[in-house]
Design a protein around this motif. Structure first.
Motif, PDB file in Angstrom:
ATOM      1  N   CYS A  40      -0.223   3.599   1.845  1.00 36.22           N
ATOM      2  CA  CYS A  40      -0.083   3.745   3.292  1.00 36.22           C
ATOM      3  C   CYS A  40       0.374   5.162   3.674  1.00 36.22           C
ATOM      4  O   CYS A  40       1.349   5.661   3.123  1.00 36.22           O
ATOM      5  N   HIS A  43       3.993   4.867   5.643  1.00 36.98           N
ATOM      6  CA  HIS A  43       5.280   4.609   5.006  1.00 36.98           C
ATOM      7  C   HIS A  43       5.171   4.937   3.531  1.00 36.98           C
ATOM      8  O   HIS A  43       4.079   5.052   2.988  1.00 36.98           O
ATOM      9  N   CYS A  61      -1.498  -2.396   7.442  1.00 38.30           N
ATOM     10  CA  CYS A  61      -0.612  -2.195   6.302  1.00 38.30           C
ATOM     11  C   CYS A  61       0.357  -3.376   6.214  1.00 38.30           C
ATOM     12  O   CYS A  61       1.083  -3.661   7.164  1.00 38.30           O
ATOM     13  N   GLY A  63       2.827  -3.409   4.308  1.00 38.40           N
ATOM     14  CA  GLY A  63       4.154  -2.891   4.022  1.00 38.40           C
ATOM     15  C   GLY A  63       4.919  -2.579   5.296  1.00 38.40           C
ATOM     16  O   GLY A  63       6.058  -2.996   5.461  1.00 38.40           O
ATOM     17  N   CYS A  64       4.283  -1.874   6.200  1.00 36.63           N
ATOM     18  CA  CYS A  64       5.028  -1.446   7.385  1.00 36.63           C
ATOM     19  C   CYS A  64       4.467  -2.035   8.673  1.00 36.63           C
ATOM     20  O   CYS A  64       5.020  -1.826   9.738  1.00 36.63           O
ATOM     21  N   VAL A  66       1.683  -1.464  10.371  1.00 34.44           N
ATOM     22  CA  VAL A  66       0.793  -0.738  11.280  1.00 34.44           C
ATOM     23  C   VAL A  66      -0.620  -1.285  11.141  1.00 34.44           C
ATOM     24  O   VAL A  66      -0.973  -1.856  10.125  1.00 34.44           O
TER      25      VAL A  66
HETATM   26 ZN   LIG Z   1       2.433   1.097   5.762  1.00 35.11          ZN
END
Ligand SMILES: [Zn+2]
Length: 630
Positions: A40, A43, A61, A63-64, A66
């Motif tokens: 990503c 992040h 994403c 993970g974060c 977005v």
């Molecule tokens: Zn991310």
């Protein structure tokens, strides 16, 4: 104000290959099922959770959080406006854009390429100011101030410090000589218009260039140096321009970007010299807002940089001075975004010195120690809360505990709540059981999650406002798995779902988030062929980023039964959703039947409804089994 025609935006979306756009910044590899994956760019991560679905024109994403389409991706990564992003993609994919007048007086007319021109003008201005500070005799007071604040020439150069000449037209003349038009200087905030012509926006001031994350100069901060300055503010910044948005500008972010990423920490100080002092002292994560309070826009910029997931939250450290204004700001921050609060720390200097003064008085080490001495925001607020009560009196102690416990319920991280409650007990001098009891009471009084009314029942429809944050959290619960699968099926294979979806109703979705997104899909109309522009258009129509995020997940997360083909899975998933909805109705009717007198005339009617519903359920189940089994 001119805006790009909707059809042209749509055409750009259809032609854009989102994987090509993303690959300019991120290396992608195939992840199966038509998806591609990479690290990503928004992040810091070690294993790829950034997913791109070329067929759907979407990225997300895990993970974060977005996500969005190619237009959104360029906006985020390059800091462009919507129109600028569309323009850039149109260039790349050969779409001729047409503009229409909206008539709305929403600001100066934006011409294609304006942003680029304004950035060039700012770059030239930065160089001009810097040369003046180094060599102009008039700038002597500026050079002295730099030295007095404890900075050498290398520090001044690193931060691009400069001097705006007093004469009034030095910069205007310089930039005119470089071919910039009057309008560009005025729109960019570098010059002002008067009856006598154009004059420099800043005169006889010490200058700090304000840069965006990519390092491009977008504005200036200017410190007053002379008593006869026509502007009275000690510090004056560029006002809002097409490239300078103060709600998200952070001074020093260009230098602090990589350290913030690496350390998952950001230090928010108050002024330009504080940022410089921190960096000189080795606190490389320091930034400052520019003449405005720290807000949600700034938080977003920092969060995008910090490694931030369930297991670990980055730290944001505020260096409030101990005065009342600072405390109020802290308490306000506490009442704001819960998620952010858990990551927020406060570093307070005992004697009220800001980092620049502290470094002058006690050196670099003292600045590092100040940041190291940070305490969680909740503890800082707790201290301030308890201070207002006379803890020697029993009744006041109880009141203090009640108020402190309310703060505890705002802390999201449960491991921190226990610590907080223990601290309340110790600090207020009461038994921990009492604190726990008050905490339970406070939690019971908290308004419960919004009621999930079902359309068709007599209950009034909830207002079509955006669902609350807690609603989004609840959408992840196991009982909504069928709705999440249905959203995935609809988002990823709308053309397949179209045939079955004609049968679906709002009632089939219980969760307000799913129902809201479904409604917007229906409003847009499911496409009858594969159409990469459809999903981004639905996303655009959603009222809020939270909803877009849910749609983004639905667009990229594989269907659980994805080893089957879409043609069989999609109808099965949607049928399952309908089956659940009918089962709920059956439950309602059965309950009504139990409450109805068997001799009453309406009994037969209710019984008839039950039979009809059970038949319908059987039909749907057979169809679903047929689809999956084939
Ligand atoms: Zn991310």
């Amino acid at each position: 104000m001119a805006r790009i025609k909707d059809e042209d935006i749509q055409l750009v979306r259809e032609r854009v290959r989102i994987d090509e756009v993303v690959e300019q910044y991120v290396t992608l590899r195939n992840a199966g099922g038509g998806a591609r994956k990479g690290l990503c760019p928004f992040h810091d991560e070690k294993s790829p959770s950034f997913n791109v679905r070329p067929a759907q024109g979407f990225y997300h994403c895990f993970g974060c959080g977005v996500g969005g389409d190619a237009i959104k991706f360029l906006m985020e990564i390059e800091g462009l406006t919507f129109a600028e992003s569309v323009e850039r993609l149109a260039d790349k994919y050969g779409v001729q854009l047409r503009y229409e007048e909206t008539g709305a007086p929403t600001g100066p007319r934006r011409d294609p390429g304006q942003r680029q021109r304004l950035l060039l003008a700012h770059k030239a201005a930065e160089r001009f100011y810097a040369e003046q500070l180094m060599s102009s005799p008039e700038a002597a007071p500026g050079r002295r101030l730099v030295t007095d604040r404890g900075f050498d020439q290398a520090a001044a150069e690193l931060f691009g410090m400069g001097w705006a000449p007093k004469s009034g037209q030095a910069l205007v003349n310089h930039l005119r000589g470089k071919g910039f038009a009057e309008d560009e200087l005025v729109i960019g905030g570098l010059a002002r218009k008067s009856a006598r012509g154009l004059f420099d926006a800043f005169q006889g001031r010490l200058m700090w260039p304000i840069k965006e994350i990519s390092g491009e100069v977008i504005g200036f901060g200017a410190r007053r140096m002379f008593d006869d300055d026509f502007m009275s503010g000690k510090y004056v910044n560029t006002s809002e321009t097409p490239i300078y948005k103060k709600a998200q500008v952070l001074y020093g972010i260009d230098l602090a970007r990589d350290p913030i990423r690496k350390q998952s920490q950001a230090v928010v100080v108050e002024g330009y010299t504080d940022v410089m002092a921190c960096h000189q002292a080795g606190v490389l994560t320091a930034v400052a807002t520019c003449g405005t309070a720290f807000g949600e826009g700034h938080a977003r910029v920092l969060r995008r940089l910090m490694l931030d997931h369930d297991a670990f939250h980055g730290e944001v450290i505020f260096t409030f001075d101990g005065d009342e204004a600072g405390q109020k700001a802290a308490v306000k921050a506490f009442e704001g975004d819960e998620e952010f609060t858990g990551q927020t720390y406060v570093a307070v200097e005992g004697t009220g010195k800001d980092p620049c003064d502290l470094r002058l008085a006690e050196g670099d080490e003292a600045v590092r120690e100040l940041i190291g001495s940070r305490i969680p925001l909740y503890r800082f607020v707790l201290d301030n809360t308890l201070e207002r009560y006379d803890l020697d009196r029993g009744d006041q102690r109880i009141d203090a505990v009640r108020e402190a416990v309310r703060l505890a319920s705002a802390v999201r991280d449960t491991s921190k709540v226990d610590e907080f409650l223990r601290e309340i007990a110790t600090r207020a001098g009461v038994d921990i059981d009492l604190v726990h009891a008050e905490h339970r009471k406070a939690k019971d009084q908290k308004p419960s999650a919004p009621k999930l009314t079902r359309a068709g029942a007599a209950a009034p429809e909830p207002a079509p406002a955006r669902p609350e944050a807690s609603v989004f959290a609840s959408f992840g619960a196991p009982q909504f798995a069928a709705e999440r699968e249905a959203l995935k099926a609809l988002a990823q294979y709308p053309q397949v779902a179209r045939t079955v979806a004609a049968d679906l109703t709002d009632d089939d979705f219980v969760h307000p988030v799913a129902r809201e997104i479904w409604r917007h899909m229906v409003a847009r109309g499911l496409p009858d062929h594969a159409d990469a522009g459809w999903l981004p258009a639905v996303a655009d129509s959603l009222p809020g980023d939270d909803l877009r995020r849910v749609l983004g997940v639905a667009a990229v997360e594989p269907l659980h039964a994805s080893e089957q083909t879409a043609v069989t899975v999609v109808p099965a998933v949607l049928a399952h959703l309908q089956e659940l909805a009918i089962s709920r109705q059956i439950g309602d009717v059965k309950s009504r039947l139990q409450r109805t007198d068997p001799t009453a005339p309406e009994y037969q009617e209710v019984f008839g409804q039950l039979v009809a519903l059970e038949q319908r359920r059987r039909g749907i189940r057979d169809r679903a089994l047929g689809a999956v089994g084939s």
